[in-house]
Design a protein around this motif. Structure first.
Motif, PDB file in Angstrom:
ATOM      1  N   ILE A  78      38.529  -3.330  -7.193  1.00 51.06           N
ATOM      2  CA  ILE A  78      39.709  -4.314  -7.005  1.00 51.06           C
ATOM      3  C   ILE A  78      40.989  -3.444  -7.063  1.00 51.06           C
ATOM      4  CG2 ILE A  78      40.871  -6.294  -7.762  1.00 51.06           C
ATOM      5  CD1 ILE A  78      38.052  -7.449  -8.893  1.00 51.06           C
ATOM      6  N   GLU A  79      41.121  -2.716  -7.843  1.00 48.19           N
ATOM      7  CA  GLU A  79      42.322  -1.545  -7.855  1.00 48.19           C
ATOM      8  C   GLU A  79      42.335  -1.000  -6.556  1.00 48.19           C
ATOM      9  OE1 GLU A  79      45.767  -0.087  -9.506  1.00 48.19           O
ATOM     10  OE2 GLU A  79      44.513  -1.734 -10.530  1.00 48.19           O
ATOM     11  N   ILE A  80      41.276  -0.469  -6.212  1.00 52.83           N
ATOM     12  CA  ILE A  80      41.450   0.151  -4.908  1.00 52.83           C
ATOM     13  C   ILE A  80      41.781  -0.636  -3.737  1.00 52.83           C
ATOM     14  CG2 ILE A  80      39.823   1.415  -3.213  1.00 52.83           C
ATOM     15  CD1 ILE A  80      38.281   2.707  -5.499  1.00 52.83           C
ATOM     16  N   ILE A  81      41.262  -1.644  -3.654  1.00 49.00           N
ATOM     17  CA  ILE A  81      41.682  -2.788  -2.740  1.00 49.00           C
ATOM     18  C   ILE A  81      43.031  -3.117  -2.701  1.00 49.00           C
ATOM     19  CG2 ILE A  81      41.169  -5.022  -1.901  1.00 49.00           C
ATOM     20  CD1 ILE A  81      38.308  -4.776  -3.015  1.00 49.00           C
ATOM     21  N   LYS A  82      43.421  -3.380  -3.862  1.00 49.18           N
ATOM     22  CA  LYS A  82      45.090  -3.680  -4.179  1.00 49.18           C
ATOM     23  C   LYS A  82      45.958  -2.352  -3.742  1.00 49.18           C
ATOM     24  CE  LYS A  82      48.074  -3.221  -7.958  1.00 49.18           C
ATOM     25  NZ  LYS A  82      48.192  -3.465  -9.570  1.00 49.18           N
ATOM     26  N   ASN A  83      45.664  -1.153  -3.916  1.00 47.28           N
ATOM     27  CA  ASN A  83      46.337  -0.226  -3.375  1.00 47.28           C
ATOM     28  C   ASN A  83      46.161   0.193  -2.138  1.00 47.28           C
ATOM     29  OD1 ASN A  83      47.044   0.435  -5.993  1.00 47.28           O
ATOM     30  ND2 ASN A  83      45.519   1.865  -6.407  1.00 47.28           N
ATOM     31  N   PHE A  84      45.177  -0.070  -1.356  1.00 44.79           N
ATOM     32  CA  PHE A  84      45.009   0.065  -0.069  1.00 44.79           C
ATOM     33  C   PHE A  84      45.733  -1.104   0.636  1.00 44.79           C
ATOM     34  CE2 PHE A  84      42.897  -1.662   3.970  1.00 44.79           C
ATOM     35  CZ  PHE A  84      42.708  -0.574   4.642  1.00 44.79           C
ATOM     36  N   ALA A  85      45.766  -2.410   0.288  1.00 47.17           N
ATOM     37  CA  ALA A  85      46.691  -3.273   0.783  1.00 47.17           C
ATOM     38  C   ALA A  85      48.044  -3.088   0.619  1.00 47.17           C
ATOM     39  CB  ALA A  85      46.296  -4.868   0.095  1.00 47.17           C
ATOM     40  N   GLY A 133      54.124  -5.390  -1.027  1.00 43.70           N
ATOM     41  CA  GLY A 133      53.987  -4.517  -2.317  1.00 43.70           C
ATOM     42  C   GLY A 133      54.276  -5.421  -3.380  1.00 43.70           C
ATOM     43  N   GLY A 134      55.354  -5.963  -3.498  1.00 42.51           N
ATOM     44  CA  GLY A 134      55.653  -6.697  -4.916  1.00 42.51           C
ATOM     45  C   GLY A 134      54.783  -8.097  -4.710  1.00 42.51           C
ATOM     46  N   ALA A 135      54.662  -8.860  -3.772  1.00 45.04           N
ATOM     47  CA  ALA A 135      53.761  -9.854  -3.899  1.00 45.04           C
ATOM     48  C   ALA A 135      52.372  -9.507  -4.095  1.00 45.04           C
ATOM     49  CB  ALA A 135      53.895 -10.433  -2.506  1.00 45.04           C
ATOM     50  N   ILE A 136      51.844  -8.450  -3.748  1.00 46.94           N
ATOM     51  CA  ILE A 136      50.400  -7.868  -3.961  1.00 46.94           C
ATOM     52  C   ILE A 136      50.328  -7.711  -5.355  1.00 46.94           C
ATOM     53  CG2 ILE A 136      48.716  -6.154  -3.466  1.00 46.94           C
ATOM     54  CD1 ILE A 136      50.183  -6.190  -0.491  1.00 46.94           C
ATOM     55  N   ASP A 137      51.320  -7.080  -6.038  1.00 43.65           N
ATOM     56  CA  ASP A 137      51.211  -6.634  -7.296  1.00 43.65           C
ATOM     57  C   ASP A 137      51.138  -7.884  -8.136  1.00 43.65           C
ATOM     58  OD1 ASP A 137      51.172  -3.823  -7.205  1.00 43.65           O
ATOM     59  OD2 ASP A 137      53.317  -3.760  -7.288  1.00 43.65           O
TER      60      ASP A 137
END
Length: 58
Positions: free
Chosen positions: A22-29, A37-41
């Motif tokens: 999930i962390e990898i997917i978050k960073n990819f997005a 980026g802020g919304a994804i975080d």
């Protein structure tokens, strides 16, 4: 988020591997859509693990 973790674990990943995926997917997005980026975080932080140890990435 726990539902996704559970699905990943049902597919054979350990809990640690699921959270890492999930962390990898978050960073990819964030890399692909830096304007969000802020919304994804916020999304991932809201539904991510709450342990202090998990907040510290190596």
């Amino acid at each position: 988020m726990q539902e996704l973790v559970n699905k990943l674990m049902a597919e054979g990943l350990t809990e640690e591997q699921a959270y890492k995926a999930i962390e990898i997917i978050k960073n990819f997005a964030k890399d692909k859509f830096p304007i969000f980026g802020g919304a994804i975080d916020k999304l991932f932080d809201k539904y991510g693990p709450k342990d202090e140890e998990d907040d510290i990435m190596p």
